[in-house]
Structures are given as structure tokens and as C-alpha cells.
Design an enzyme around this catalytic site. Structure first.
Site, PDB file in Angstrom:
ATOM      1  N   ASN A   1       0.871  -1.182   0.000  1.00 61.89           N
ATOM      2  CA  ASN A   1       0.000   0.000   0.000  1.00 61.89           C
ATOM      3  C   ASN A   1       0.905   1.228   0.000  1.00 61.89           C
ATOM      4  OD1 ASN A   1      -1.783   2.061   0.531  1.00 61.89           O
ATOM      5  ND2 ASN A   1      -2.239   1.431   2.625  1.00 61.89           N
ATOM      6  N   TRP A   2       0.983   1.873  -1.161  1.00 60.71           N
ATOM      7  CA  TRP A   2       1.914   3.008  -1.277  1.00 60.71           C
ATOM      8  C   TRP A   2       1.351   4.281  -0.639  1.00 60.71           C
ATOM      9  CZ3 TRP A   2       4.127   2.654  -7.022  1.00 60.71           C
ATOM     10  CH2 TRP A   2       4.801   1.431  -7.158  1.00 60.71           C
ATOM     11  N   LYS A   3       0.117   4.248  -0.175  1.00 61.62           N
ATOM     12  CA  LYS A   3      -0.531   5.405   0.453  1.00 61.62           C
ATOM     13  C   LYS A   3      -0.346   6.652  -0.430  1.00 61.62           C
ATOM     14  CE  LYS A   3       0.136   3.324   4.935  1.00 61.62           C
ATOM     15  NZ  LYS A   3       0.065   3.477   6.356  1.00 61.62           N
TER      16      LYS A   3
ATOM     17  N   HIS B   1      -9.507   0.886   4.795  1.00 60.89           N
ATOM     18  CA  HIS B   1      -8.241   1.038   5.519  1.00 60.89           C
ATOM     19  C   HIS B   1      -8.491   1.932   6.736  1.00 60.89           C
ATOM     20  CE1 HIS B   1      -4.141   2.252   6.455  1.00 60.89           C
ATOM     21  NE2 HIS B   1      -3.747   1.187   5.792  1.00 60.89           N
TER      22      HIS B   1
ATOM     23  N   GLU C   1      -6.917   4.327   7.918  1.00 61.84           N
ATOM     24  CA  GLU C   1      -6.732   5.767   7.657  1.00 61.84           C
ATOM     25  C   GLU C   1      -7.982   6.356   7.006  1.00 61.84           C
ATOM     26  OE1 GLU C   1      -2.989   5.383   5.620  1.00 61.84           O
ATOM     27  OE2 GLU C   1      -2.049   4.815   7.513  1.00 61.84           O
TER      28      GLU C   1
ATOM     29  N   GLU D   1      -5.569  -5.451  10.400  1.00 60.22           N
ATOM     30  CA  GLU D   1      -4.558  -4.427  10.641  1.00 60.22           C
ATOM     31  C   GLU D   1      -4.861  -3.725  11.964  1.00 60.22           C
ATOM     32  OE1 GLU D   1      -2.510  -3.151   6.800  1.00 60.22           O
ATOM     33  OE2 GLU D   1      -4.261  -1.874   7.000  1.00 60.22           O
TER      34      GLU D   1
ATOM     35  N   GLY E   1       2.225   1.900  10.844  1.00 53.26           N
ATOM     36  CA  GLY E   1       3.141   3.037  10.725  1.00 53.26           C
ATOM     37  C   GLY E   1       3.810   3.412  12.039  1.00 53.26           C
TER      38      GLY E   1
ATOM     39  N   SER F   1       3.273  -2.572  10.343  1.00 52.86           N
ATOM     40  CA  SER F   1       4.736  -2.566  10.511  1.00 52.86           C
ATOM     41  C   SER F   1       5.399  -3.889  10.109  1.00 52.86           C
ATOM     42  CB  SER F   1       5.110  -2.175  11.942  1.00 52.86           C
ATOM     43  OG  SER F   1       4.639  -0.872  12.222  1.00 52.86           O
TER      44      SER F   1
ATOM     45  N   GLY G   1       2.735  -1.305   4.339  1.00 53.09           N
ATOM     46  CA  GLY G   1       2.716   0.128   4.050  1.00 53.09           C
ATOM     47  C   GLY G   1       4.125   0.627   3.808  1.00 53.09           C
ATOM     48  N   GLY G   2       4.714   1.224   4.836  1.00 50.02           N
ATOM     49  CA  GLY G   2       6.022   1.877   4.729  1.00 50.02           C
ATOM     50  C   GLY G   2       7.082   1.066   3.991  1.00 50.02           C
TER      51      GLY G   2
HETATM   52  C1  PEP Z   1      -0.836  -0.124   5.981  1.00 53.01           C
HETATM   53  O1  PEP Z   1      -0.864   1.038   5.661  1.00 53.01           O
HETATM   54  O2  PEP Z   1      -1.717  -0.894   5.565  1.00 53.01           O
HETATM   55  C2  PEP Z   1       0.262  -0.575   6.842  1.00 53.01           C
HETATM   56  C3  PEP Z   1       0.195  -1.771   7.337  1.00 53.01           C
HETATM   57  O3  PEP Z   1       1.282   0.307   7.060  1.00 53.01           O
HETATM   58  P1  PEP Z   1       2.718  -0.008   7.739  1.00 53.01           P
HETATM   59  O4  PEP Z   1       3.231  -1.279   7.132  1.00 53.01           O
HETATM   60  O5  PEP Z   1       3.558   1.167   7.415  1.00 53.01           O
HETATM   61  O6  PEP Z   1       2.472  -0.169   9.210  1.00 53.01           O
END
Ligand code: PEP
Length: 254
Positions: free
Chosen positions: A9-11, A95, A97, A167, A173, A213, A234-235
């Protein structure tokens, strides 16, 4: 046997040029891997260009959200049909967010999941509790409402196509990963909900990803858990090498 699925997920990151560069690097690094499903989810503005890069490769494309109407006077929104038109096959829905910053509810998530399926997209439906909810001991109640209301009215033939991403919001994050035991406990619970909502056969086919994470170092341990079928990253998906390492560490775990 459920095929492992790793999605990035490049957000809200990467211009079109940067997205093309990252997709090209991933295509080169991930070239020979076909034992697991690999998905990348750039922002809307890069979907078509990234689609051109990954067409005919082992990398599939996804979007990060969609609206439930097909077209019309809904300024700023993008429909499932429009996403499908770019060559994308997946769409992330609900998600945390989106739930936190854009007032998504279980009801809007449900409408979007249904519309995604109708458009021929595979929804990745995100569920998970906030830190204060975990601390209050209501993790299962929150997850139950996300799963049951998100899947409300979806027949079992369609349910089999859906991917659920657990999640925990406190792990997104933050660098704080749920332990593999904490994650497995909730994944197992989600699968038990799916047995009640559908049946054992359907529940055993639905893939449940973990997200929060995920890094190359914790991938294997998480995926070794019997109900964890992949990762939503994500990151660490913004860097070609770390996403490659996550994918590499997922091979042969199951
Ligand atoms: C996400 O945005 O779905 C996520 C899991 O982010 P991260 O891996 O950065 O925690």
C-alpha cells in the site's frame, strides 16, 4: 492450501515518475517469483502508468479506495469500473486511515466491497482495533463488527473472492508489530466468524492478510502462523529492496 498474497500500500506517496521507477525496480527484482501473489497499490494518478509497467508480469495492480456508484455527480470520487479500466485487479477498502480521517463506516465499507465485486475487482477489506479498544479488552467485538457488517449481504460465492486484512491500528506506521501470537489469535477468530457467516469450506478459502509494521525481519514468523495468509505492507513497500525482501521471505513458508 491458500496462496500467500503480499500487497504493498503506497498510500499518498510517489509522483507518476517515481511510481514508474519503483514499479520497474520491483518488476526486475520480483521477476521469477510465481509461488505467491504480489500486488502493488499506487495512488490513483499513477494507476495507468504503473499498469503499463506491470502488464504481463507477475505483479498485479490495486487501488487504495473507490466509490460505490458507477458514475455521476460525485466530485472527486473514482468508481470501481474506472479502476478496473486502468488494468487494476484489486482495491483496498476500509483502511483504518480512511475510517479515521475520512469517516468511513462499516456501512460505507460494505457498499464499497459490494461495488468492487460487481466491477470485477478483488476487495482487500481492512479490519482492526485501535489501541484504546485493545486496552479495553474489546478487540474481538470491534473485529466482529468490522467483519460481519463489512460482509453483510455478500453471498458465499462472492465472499470466496474477498481478501481480509487484519490491521491493528496501533501497529500501522508505528514500528510496533503485533506479535505473531497476537496476530494469529485474531486471524483465527476472524476465520471462526467466517465459518459462522458462511461455512467451513468458504472460511478455509478466504485469505486473511496481516498488516502493521511488516518488515523483512518479521515476515517469516508472522506467515508461519496457520491463519496468516499474507501481508499488507505500508512503509516497507515504498522501497523496492525491502518489499523484495518481504516477498522473498514469504516464499516457501507454507
Ligand atoms: C498499511 O498502511 O496498511 C500498513 C500496514 O502500514 P505499515 O506497514 O507502514 O504499518
Amino acid at each position: 492450501m491458500r496462496k500467500i498474497i503480499i500487497a504493498g500500500n503506497w498510500k499518498m506517496h510517489k509522483t507518476i515518475g517515481e511510481a514508474i521507477e519503483l514499479a520497474n525496480n520491483l518488476k526486475r527484482l520480483l521477476n521469477e517469483i510465481d509461488s505467491i501473489d504480489i500486488v502493488i497499490c499506487p495512488v490513483y494518478t499513477s494507476l495507468s502508468e504503473v499498469s503499463d509497467v506491470v502488464t504481463n508480469s507477475n505483479i498485479k495492480l490495486g487501488a487504495q479506495d473507490m466509490y460505490w456508484e458507477k458514475q455521476g455527480a460525485f466530485t472527486g470520487e473514482v468508481s470501481g469500473y474506472m479502476i478496473k479500466d486502468t488494468g487494476a485487479l484489486y482495491v483496498i477498502i476500509g483502511h483504518s486511515e480512511r475510517r479515521i480521517y475520512f469517516n468511513e463506516t462499516n456501512q460505507t465499507v460494505n457498499k464499497k466491497v459490494k461495488a468492487a465485486l460487481e466491477s470485477g475487482l478483488i476487495p482487500i477489506m481492512c479490519v482492526g482495533e485501535k489501541l484504546e479498544e485493545r486496552e479495553k479488552g474489546i478487540t474481538f467485538d470491534i473485529v466482529k463488527s468490522h467483519v460481519e457488517e463489512g460482509l453483510n449481504g455478500i453471498p458465499k460465492e462472492d465472499a470466496e473472492r474477498i481478501i481480509i486484512a487484519y490491521e491493528p491500528v496501533w501497529a500501522i506506521g508505528t514500528g510496533k508489530t503485533a506479535t505473531s501470537a497476537q496476530a494469529q489469535e485474531v486471524h483465527k477468530y476472524i476465520r471462526s466468524l467466517l465459518v459462522k457467516l458462511y461455512d467451513q469450506d468458504v472460511a478455509s478459502k478466504i485469505r486473511i492478510q496481516y498488516g502493521g509494521s511488516v518488515k523483512p525481519e518479521n515476515t517469516k514468523e508472522l506467515l508461519m502462523q496457520s491463519d496468516i495468509d499474507g501481508a499488507l505492507v505500508g512503509g516497507a513497500s515504498l522501497d523496492a529492496n525491502s518489499f523484495f525482501q518481504i516477498v522473498k521471505n514469504s516464499i516457501g513458508v507454507k
